[in-house]
Design a protein around this motif. Structure first.
Motif, short mmCIF file in Angstrom:
data_model
loop_
_atom_site.label_atom_id
_atom_site.label_comp_id
_atom_site.label_asym_id
_atom_site.label_seq_id
_atom_site.Cartn_x
_atom_site.Cartn_y
_atom_site.Cartn_z
N ALA A 7 -30.71 3.86 -20.54
CA ALA A 7 -30.97 3.06 -21.73
C ALA A 7 -29.70 2.34 -22.17
N GLY A 8 -29.85 1.08 -22.51
CA GLY A 8 -28.72 0.27 -22.93
C GLY A 8 -28.01 -0.45 -21.80
N SER A 9 -28.22 -0.05 -20.56
CA SER A 9 -27.57 -0.71 -19.42
C SER A 9 -28.40 -1.91 -18.99
N PRO A 10 -27.75 -2.98 -18.55
CA PRO A 10 -28.49 -4.21 -18.22
C PRO A 10 -29.08 -4.17 -16.82
N VAL A 11 -30.12 -4.95 -16.66
CA VAL A 11 -30.71 -5.25 -15.34
C VAL A 11 -30.47 -6.73 -15.08
N LEU A 12 -29.93 -7.02 -13.91
CA LEU A 12 -29.55 -8.39 -13.57
C LEU A 12 -30.57 -9.01 -12.62
N THR A 35 -42.32 -13.08 -16.09
CA THR A 35 -42.31 -11.68 -15.66
C THR A 35 -41.43 -10.83 -16.56
N VAL A 36 -40.25 -11.34 -16.91
CA VAL A 36 -39.34 -10.60 -17.78
C VAL A 36 -39.95 -10.42 -19.16
N GLU A 37 -40.60 -11.45 -19.67
CA GLU A 37 -41.19 -11.38 -21.00
C GLU A 37 -42.30 -10.34 -21.07
N ARG A 38 -43.08 -10.24 -20.02
CA ARG A 38 -44.22 -9.33 -20.06
C ARG A 38 -43.84 -7.88 -19.78
N ARG A 39 -42.71 -7.65 -19.12
CA ARG A 39 -42.43 -6.30 -18.65
C ARG A 39 -41.15 -5.70 -19.22
N THR A 40 -40.54 -6.31 -20.18
CA THR A 40 -39.31 -5.79 -20.75
C THR A 40 -39.61 -4.98 -22.00
N THR A 41 -39.08 -3.77 -22.07
CA THR A 41 -39.21 -2.94 -23.26
C THR A 41 -38.11 -3.32 -24.22
N ALA A 42 -38.47 -3.86 -25.37
CA ALA A 42 -37.47 -4.37 -26.30
C ALA A 42 -36.56 -3.28 -26.80
N GLY A 43 -35.26 -3.59 -26.86
CA GLY A 43 -34.29 -2.67 -27.43
C GLY A 43 -33.79 -1.61 -26.51
N ARG A 44 -34.32 -1.49 -25.30
CA ARG A 44 -33.88 -0.40 -24.41
C ARG A 44 -33.06 -0.92 -23.24
N VAL A 92 -32.53 -8.56 -7.72
CA VAL A 92 -32.68 -7.70 -8.90
C VAL A 92 -31.74 -6.52 -8.73
N LYS A 93 -30.79 -6.37 -9.67
CA LYS A 93 -29.81 -5.27 -9.60
C LYS A 93 -29.97 -4.37 -10.82
N ASP A 94 -30.01 -3.06 -10.56
CA ASP A 94 -30.06 -2.09 -11.66
C ASP A 94 -28.80 -1.25 -11.65
N GLU A 95 -28.69 -0.37 -12.63
CA GLU A 95 -27.55 0.55 -12.72
C GLU A 95 -28.03 2.00 -12.63
N GLY A 96 -29.04 2.20 -11.78
CA GLY A 96 -29.57 3.55 -11.59
C GLY A 96 -28.72 4.36 -10.63
N PRO A 97 -29.26 5.49 -10.16
CA PRO A 97 -28.48 6.36 -9.28
C PRO A 97 -28.33 5.85 -7.86
N GLY A 98 -29.06 4.79 -7.49
CA GLY A 98 -29.01 4.33 -6.12
C GLY A 98 -29.89 5.16 -5.21
N VAL A 99 -29.83 4.88 -3.92
CA VAL A 99 -30.68 5.55 -2.94
C VAL A 99 -29.81 5.99 -1.76
N PRO A 100 -29.99 7.22 -1.24
CA PRO A 100 -29.24 7.62 -0.05
C PRO A 100 -29.46 6.63 1.09
N PRO A 101 -28.43 6.36 1.90
CA PRO A 101 -28.58 5.34 2.96
C PRO A 101 -29.75 5.62 3.91
N GLU A 102 -30.03 6.90 4.19
CA GLU A 102 -31.11 7.20 5.12
C GLU A 102 -32.49 6.93 4.52
#
Length: 478
Positions: A387-392, A340-349, A407-417
């Motif tokens: 861009a440049g931040s890792p996804v775990l 899954t990671v191999e098919r859906r990862t944009t190289a270098g970003r 799966v953890k990202d470093e995006g803005p998150g989501v309001p609790p509601e």
């Protein structure tokens, strides 16, 4: 278009409750009230005769006041007057000289005169009190019944339920059959038919057949019940129309948003593919090898993106139609994650860091569907991670024999509601509206996981890093 047959809610005559049944059983009808009053006088005469034989006293006026009081209290003013007249005549025969229409002394005349006056006034007052008490009870029962009906109708929004309850209340009130129809102008001989109308709108009609004569209060209550039911039916129709209009408006907005999003998500990769392909076709020999490689990579990435988008649309259709084929089997979880990671990862970003323990057991599920679900979650993380931040991505074994992939990202998150709403089809958090997407990825991921017997949930990251953490769970093979 075929005509829809009219609906009629009918309630047949039903046995009354125990208290009402006893009341009807022991209630004296108008034809028997006066003989009952005479019976009270006959009973009093027997008591008076026994009292005279035992004491020799002719002071019997108080005994003959009792049937007058009983008749006034139980039967009304008219029977009380009859009881007073019969008691007067009977008492006249019992004073000395007995069984003669004559007075033994002026005192006997005075006693009879006072007796007649007291009996008349007593019957009048007691009868009026009884009649007023009966009218008060009737008004109280009518008010209570109307209040209950109004409360019940106001709490209901289903037109069919309102019509059924109106028919039942009418039947209970008149002690006979009743029906409520949505067709106006129904004729039924021997029945009281009343149109259901609210303003200028005809909503049908109500009809009832009393088992006995109705009092004025009962007749008025029946009319008010029909008006109250008509108002409730009109309100239910307005509410239904409002709900339908709101649903149509939401559907139209959703359709426009979906078409706009689909148009954008389809045209963007297609435009990149066409631009890269035409450049290679026209100027391929003039480009440097690294430029040609970059254009080919762009074509591949955008084609994969387009393929994923079309697959999501197909999966959404299959999930809603219940036609998704699930083949549960044991599969190697780390291999599916790596593919899954191999098919859906944009190289270098976006670097994707994967952590899987070596002793991880095999998972039980559909590997193809799990790859699609994980791909949707990963694409969502890549879309909102700078861009440049890792996804775990981390896999582990949980208590209870389950495997989890986080799966953890470093995006803005989501309001609790909005945490649960991100799994709703087409929903997008307000803070992510500028990012491209249709809001289908996570919704399809949940549908795929649940179809395999798994689970998926999301929450904001609990460490010092902002972002979203999505956890997918599957059963581990024994």
């Amino acid at each position: 278009m075929p005509r829809v047959p009219p609906r009629t809610t009918a309630v047949p005559a039903r046995p009354a409750g125990l208290r009402r049944e006893l009341a009807l059983k022991f209630r004296v009808t108008s034809a028997w009230r006066y003989p009952a009053a005479v019976g009270f006088v006959v009973t009093a005469t027997l008591v008076a005769d026994i009292f005279y034989r035992m004491t020799g006293s002719s002071r019997l006026s108080m005994i003959f006041l009792l049937p007058v009081l009983l008749s006034a209290f139980l039967l009304g003013s008219g029977p009380a007057y009859v009881a007073g007249a019969v008691s007067f005549g009977t008492y006249l025969f019992l004073v000395d000289p007995r069984y003669e229409l004559s007075f033994g002394s002026p005192e006997d005349f005075n006693t009879l005169f006072v007796f007649s006056v007291v009996a008349g006034l007593t019957g009048l007052l007691a009868g009026r009190m009884r009649d007023e008490a009966a009218r008060s009870r009737s008004r109280a029962e009518a008010t209570e019944a109307l209040l209950d009906a109004t409360r019940e109708f106001s709490d209901a929004s289903d037109e069919t339920f309102i019509r059924e309850r109106l028919a039942q209340r009418l039947s209970s009130l008149v002690h006979g059959p009743a029906f409520v129809s949505d067709e106006p102008g129904v004729e039924k001989p021997g029945w009281r038919v009343r149109p259901l109308a609210a303003g200028e709108s005809e909503l049908g009609c109500a009809a009832w057949s009393p088992a006995r004569g109705l009092s004025s209060d009962e007749a008025a209550l029946a009319e008010v019940l029909v008006d109250t039911g008509a108002a409730a039916v009109a309100r239910a129709r307005l509410a239904a129309g409002k709900t339908e209009a709101e649903t149509r408006a939401r559907t139209e907005d959703l359709r426009n948003a979906l078409l706009s999003s689909i148009s954008h998500d389809l045209r963007t990769p297609l435009a990149a593919i066409l631009a890269s392909a035409s450049s290679l076709h026209q100027f391929g020999e003039q480009f440097a090898p690294d430029v040609r490689q970059d254009l080919a990579a762009t074509i591949q990435e955008e084609a994969q993106r387009l393929d994923t988008f079309v697959a999501n649309l197909l999966n959404m259709t299959r999930l809603e139609a219940g036609g998704l084929a699930v083949q549960r089997a044991a599969f190697n979880l780390p291999e599916v994650i790596a593919r899954t990671v191999e098919r859906r990862t944009t190289a270098g970003r976006h670097p994707v860091l994967v952590s899987t323990p070596p002793d991880l057991p095999e998972a039980l599920g559909d590997p193809v569907l799990f790859e699609q679900a994980l791909g949707n979650v990963l694409e969502n993380a890549l879309r909102y991670t700078p861009a440049g931040s890792p996804v775990l991505i981390a896999a582990a074994t949980e208590r209870g024999g389950q495997l989890c992939v986080n799966v953890k990202d470093e995006g803005p998150g989501v309001p609790p509601e909005d945490i649960e709403r991100i799994f709703v089809k087409f929903f997008r958090s307000p803070g992510t509206a500028r990012k491209p997407g249709t809001g289908l990825g996570l919704s399809i991921a949940r549908g795929l996981m649940e179809a395999m017997g798994g689970q998926i949930e999301a929450r904001n990251r609990q460490d010092d890093t902002a972002g979203l953490s999505v956890t997918m769970r599957l059963e581990a093979c024994p």
